[in-house]
Design a protein around this motif. Structure first.
Motif, mmCIF file in Angstrom:
data_model
loop_
_atom_site.group_PDB
_atom_site.id
_atom_site.type_symbol
_atom_site.label_atom_id
_atom_site.label_comp_id
_atom_site.label_asym_id
_atom_site.label_seq_id
_atom_site.Cartn_x
_atom_site.Cartn_y
_atom_site.Cartn_z
ATOM 1 N N SER A 86 5.069 -2.397 -2.800
ATOM 2 C CA SER A 86 3.681 -2.098 -3.146
ATOM 3 C C SER A 86 3.405 -0.620 -2.935
ATOM 4 O O SER A 86 4.121 0.063 -2.196
ATOM 5 N N VAL A 87 2.420 -0.135 -3.636
ATOM 6 C CA VAL A 87 2.041 1.272 -3.567
ATOM 7 C C VAL A 87 0.584 1.345 -3.105
ATOM 8 O O VAL A 87 -0.294 0.718 -3.709
ATOM 9 N N THR A 88 0.343 2.080 -2.047
ATOM 10 C CA THR A 88 -1.016 2.306 -1.574
ATOM 11 C C THR A 88 -1.595 3.508 -2.312
ATOM 12 O O THR A 88 -0.957 4.565 -2.366
ATOM 13 N N ILE A 89 -2.747 3.326 -2.922
ATOM 14 C CA ILE A 89 -3.433 4.455 -3.560
ATOM 15 C C ILE A 89 -4.727 4.654 -2.781
ATOM 16 O O ILE A 89 -5.542 3.721 -2.669
ATOM 17 N N ASP A 90 -4.883 5.844 -2.190
ATOM 18 C CA ASP A 90 -6.052 6.050 -1.330
ATOM 19 C C ASP A 90 -6.562 7.483 -1.434
ATOM 20 O O ASP A 90 -6.131 8.244 -2.300
#
Ligand SMILES: Nc1nc2c(c(=O)[nH]1)N[C@H]1C(S)=C(S)[C@@H](COP(=O)(O)O)O[C@H]1N2
Ligand SMILES: [Mo]
Length: 300
Positions: A86-90
């Motif tokens: 998964s990729v965290t976009i923040d």
């Protein structure tokens, strides 16, 4: 999802017929001086854009988390678990969160693009990537108007990455782009090579490709993307600020302090293949307007 696939080469451009026409254009219309003009450069660039073999692309790699040798990633990167991912976009986005790879792939349009790849050590390859535009992913997250930069981070898994036991870089590997560079349609997130899932040594399951910049900008196995209003740190800039700048645009007129960047050697070109002149922005002249008014020797 908006789909803007434009302006680059396909397999049709590199068929023997295409090569023949380009050669004929050069011979018929252009003297040595004119070849340096736009048409000649384009024709020569296309002629040089015969894709490297899958074997070459997947066995000559830089991925220091698996060792500093060019053959280390192909030998050791199998140990990386890439599913689930998964990729965290923040940061400065309207919809921050952790997005699963399945979710990302379901929402993006995967296409093929053939890009010239130029490494800072003065070697190059041509790679048929599969992927999607980074801008589509950023638009999904909803970039806020205060955002000016995009920061990227690679997974850090000491149990799976033998190379991180050595402090050759400050782990995790990080990279950054200015927002307009990140939103440019040439900038893609690659998920495959030659219509096969991208191998671990090339940055599975998701890696950045910015064709007008040196290879080290193409951060692999991304787990976090952060929108910020300040210029992010980058691994190679931290390791050698005089050698690697934030921009890292391919530029034959600005040498690396320890070697010339004016020419390049095509990987797989054979024993007697000569060095080729390196093109400004790696031949992707359409990005020049991103840097209008900037001193590119200062902002290297
Ligand atoms: N996480 C991570 N990404 C990385 C690197 C690395 O060591 N770690 N090396 C960079 C460098 S120096 C280059 S030249 C390219 C090489 O990409 P390739 O192996 O697909 O040719 O990956 C870049 N991305
Ligand atoms: Mo590199």
């Amino acid at each position: 999802m908006a789909y803007r696939w434009k302006n680059d080469l396909t397999h049709a451009d590199v068929t023997p017929k295409g090569l023949f026409l380009n050669r004929r254009q050069i011979i018929a219309g252009l003297g040595a001086g004119a070849i340096l003009g736009a048409t000649g450069t384009r024709a020569m660039a296309q002629e040089a854009l015969k894709p490297n073999s899958y074997e070459e692309i997947t066995t000559y790699n830089n991925y220091y988390e698996f060792g500093t040798g060019k053959d280390d990633p192909a030998r050791y990167a199998d140990a990386l678990t890439t599913a689930p991912w998964s990729v965290t976009i923040d940061g400065l986005v309207d919809n921050p969160g952790e997005f699963s790879m399945e979710d990302i792939l379901a929402r993006m349009t995967i296409e093929e693009r053939i890009y010239r790849f130029r490494c800072v050590e003065a070697w190059s390859m041509v790679v048929p990537w599969n992927g999607f535009e980074l801008s589509d992913l950023l638009n999904m997250a909803g970039v806020q108007s205060s955002a000016k930069y995009v920061a990227f981070e690679t997974a850090l898994r000491p149990d799976e990455m033998p190379g991180v036991a050595y402090r050759v870089l400050d782990w995790p590997y990080v990279e950054g782009l200015r927002l307009d560079e990140a939103m440019h349609p040439l900038t893609i997130m690659a998920t495959g090579i030659y219509d096969k899932p991208i191998p671990n040594q090339n940055g599975a399951p998701l890696r950045l490709v910015v064709p007008w910049k040196y290879g080290f900008k193409s951060i692999k196995s991304i787990v976090r993307i952060t929108l910020t209003d300040t210029q992010p740190g980058t691994s190679w800039n931290k390791a050698g600020p005089n050698e690697y700048g934030f921009y890292s645009n391919v530029n034959p007129t600005v040498d690396h302090p320890r070697w010339s960047q004016a020419t390049e050697r095509r990987v797989g070109g054979g024993l007697f293949a000569g060095r080729e002149p390196t093109l400004m922005f790696n031949g992707y002249e359409e990005v020049a307007n991103l840097y209008t008014g900037m001193d590119l020797a200062e902002n290297f």
